[in-house]
Scaffold this active site. Structure first.
Site, PDB file in Angstrom:
ATOM      1  N   HIS A  18      -0.991  17.328 -44.733  1.00 31.66           N
ATOM      2  CA  HIS A  18      -1.178  18.091 -45.956  1.00 31.66           C
ATOM      3  C   HIS A  18      -1.881  19.102 -45.183  1.00 31.66           C
ATOM      4  O   HIS A  18      -1.012  20.213 -44.987  1.00 31.66           O
ATOM      5  CB  HIS A  18      -0.673  17.391 -47.679  1.00 31.66           C
ATOM      6  CG  HIS A  18      -0.199  18.863 -48.015  1.00 31.66           C
ATOM      7  ND1 HIS A  18       0.382  18.627 -48.575  1.00 31.66           N
ATOM      8  CD2 HIS A  18      -1.345  19.858 -48.620  1.00 31.66           C
ATOM      9  CE1 HIS A  18       0.050  19.941 -49.650  1.00 31.66           C
ATOM     10  NE2 HIS A  18      -0.442  20.377 -48.846  1.00 31.66           N
ATOM     11  N   GLU A  19      -3.091  18.944 -45.038  1.00 31.92           N
ATOM     12  CA  GLU A  19      -3.703  19.965 -44.768  1.00 31.92           C
ATOM     13  C   GLU A  19      -3.916  20.547 -43.815  1.00 31.92           C
ATOM     14  O   GLU A  19      -4.100  21.300 -43.156  1.00 31.92           O
ATOM     15  CB  GLU A  19      -5.150  19.509 -44.784  1.00 31.92           C
ATOM     16  CG  GLU A  19      -5.586  18.990 -46.080  1.00 31.92           C
ATOM     17  CD  GLU A  19      -5.679  20.495 -47.154  1.00 31.92           C
ATOM     18  OE1 GLU A  19      -5.452  21.555 -47.240  1.00 31.92           O
ATOM     19  OE2 GLU A  19      -4.691  19.952 -48.998  1.00 31.92           O
ATOM     20  N   HIS A  22      -1.405  22.927 -43.251  1.00 30.47           N
ATOM     21  CA  HIS A  22      -1.540  24.552 -43.958  1.00 30.47           C
ATOM     22  C   HIS A  22      -1.895  25.454 -42.425  1.00 30.47           C
ATOM     23  O   HIS A  22      -2.299  26.212 -42.066  1.00 30.47           O
ATOM     24  CB  HIS A  22      -2.967  24.379 -44.837  1.00 30.47           C
ATOM     25  CG  HIS A  22      -2.125  23.735 -45.950  1.00 30.47           C
ATOM     26  ND1 HIS A  22      -1.287  24.512 -46.695  1.00 30.47           N
ATOM     27  CD2 HIS A  22      -2.136  23.219 -47.115  1.00 30.47           C
ATOM     28  CE1 HIS A  22      -0.633  24.534 -47.785  1.00 30.47           C
ATOM     29  NE2 HIS A  22      -1.637  23.433 -48.339  1.00 30.47           N
TER      30      HIS A  22
END
Length: 419
Positions: A18-19, A22
């Site tokens: 998920h990170e 980003h």
């Protein structure tokens, strides 16, 4: 202990990807990423590579990528401040020492007249022993040292807010997007390893304690008929079995070119207060690369729709908040799934990844979906919302989410350990 390891690996992988979404799209947009963190709270591990510090933190409740411009930027150097500066061969400032100048005997001391660390990248002031104001250019990757802690400056074009609306939106959306990508990859790997289910009227793997194995059926048997009725697909076989719990049914199968009649009595399983028959046999599978890709896409779509449907029930009141699970509930479920094999554990990880992606896309403050909602408002009104007001909304939203997490965790503890 194996459950603990499985939980840490799965949850850590979901947060990491998920990170990573980003991080990758923020870097592609030219945004300075100060920290890539897994977890919250005190640092357990930290390593700096390039301009980013990679940290592992104590509380495994998520993670974050700290982008330049999202927090108040650096130290505000005002007139009268006495600072130390270290220059390179081109007379550019590469280090600004706010305090602790004694640690840097080579530093030149300047009394600041004015400074701009974002746009002009200059410091104007009086150097010790001189009465004439000098203008010192600042290197774009200069660092500020305060109390021994160094932080890289971020020129305006490296800050989150300086990027186009599309770049900012993509940097935020990429987190949930990578969770869907991870789920797709996991489902594809499952299909590559164990094959893609087909609808052929054949028997796949048999469980060791199922009625199929006990009656003499074998993997690879082609089912011709059941109770004299011809069957054309795996779905036909399942339908007949489920309708006959504890009732003997006659299988006619083809094995090695010969027809055989084998009676089987399905065992009983209760699903939502309904009794159905089971004989302990899996569907037939085939191994195909393109079939695996198709299976991964179908599974990702199916679980996305299913989880969204359940969230819809929560909104309409058909699904109680008491039925939600937090980290404790996920841990208990992971323990149950881990006992059923690595393939089921992988599938569970894929489902959790989709769940994390969908939850983060909800238009709630402090979540990625909440930030995307602010971007939508910005696009409609033609200008961004005041950063302080948006920050306050996200702060309140984060506090409410933490409160919800506490409530859900307490419900999990009561459900699994206090009953």
């Amino acid at each position: 202990m194996s459950t603990v390891i499985a939980f840490i690996v799965i949850f850590g992988a979901l947060v990491f990807f998920h990170e990573l979404g980003h991080f990758i799209f923020a870097k592609r947009a030219g945004i300075l990423c100060r920290e890539f963190a897994i977890g919250f709270g005190p640092k357990v591990f930290a390593h700096k590579r390039g301009e980013t510090v990679y940290t592992l933190r104590l509380l495994p409740l998520g993670g974050y990528v700290r982008m330049a411009g999202e927090d108040p930027e650096m130290v505000d150097l005002k007139a009268g401040h006495r600072i130390g500066v270290i220059l390179n061969d081109r007379e550019e400032i590469v280090k600004i020492i706010v305090n602790g100048k004694d640690r840097y005997p080579q530093a030149r001391v300047i009394e600041v007249e004015n400074a701009d660390l974002e746009h002009q990248l200059i410091i104007r002031g009086y150097e010790d022993g001189e009465e004439e104001i000098k203008t010192f250019p600042i290197h774009r990757e200069a660092v500020i040292s305060e109390d021994g802690v160094e932080s890289q400056i971020s020129p305006w074009d490296r800050q989150f807010a300086s990027k186009t609306l599309g770049q900012r939106a993509m940097a935020i959306f990429a987190g949930p997007l990578f969770n869907f990508i991870l789920a797709f990859v996991v489902f594809v790997l499952i299909a590559i390893i164990q094959g893609v289910p087909t609808n052929e009227p054949e028997l796949g793997k048999l469980t060791s304690d199922g009625a199929a194995k006990e009656s003499g059926l074998m993997e690879g048997d082609k089912v011709i008929s059941i109770n004299g009725q011809g069957v054309a697909s795996w779905d036909d076989i399942v339908t007949v079995i489920q309708k006959n719990p504890q009732a003997e049914i006659d299988f006619t199968v083809e094995r090695d070119g010969e027809a055989m009649d084998i009676p089987v009595t399905p065992k009983v399983r209760e699903i939502e207060d309904q009794k159905i028959g089971i004989i302990g046999v899996h569907s037939p599978v085939e191994k195909s690369f393109f079939g695996s890709i198709s299976y991964g896409a179908k599974e990702t779509y199916f679980w996305t729709v299913e989880i969204t449907r359940l969230l819809g029930k929560l909104v309409t009141g058909q699904f109680s908040i008491d039925m939600l699970s937090g980290p404790v509930g996920i841990y208990v479920s992971t323990d149950t799934v881990a006992k059923s094999g690595i393939m089921n554990l992988m599938k569970w990880a894929g489902v959790l990844s989709i769940n994390l992606g969908i939850m983060n896309l909800l238009p709630l403050p402090a979540l990625d979906g909440g930030r995307l909602l602010f971007f939508l408002v910005e696009a409609l009104r033609g200008k961004p919302i005041d950063r302080q007001k948006e920050g306050m909304v996200h702060f309140v939203g984060f506090a409410l989410l933490m409160l919800l997490m506490i409530v859900v965790t307490w419900n999990d503890i009561q459900r699994f350990f206090l009953q």
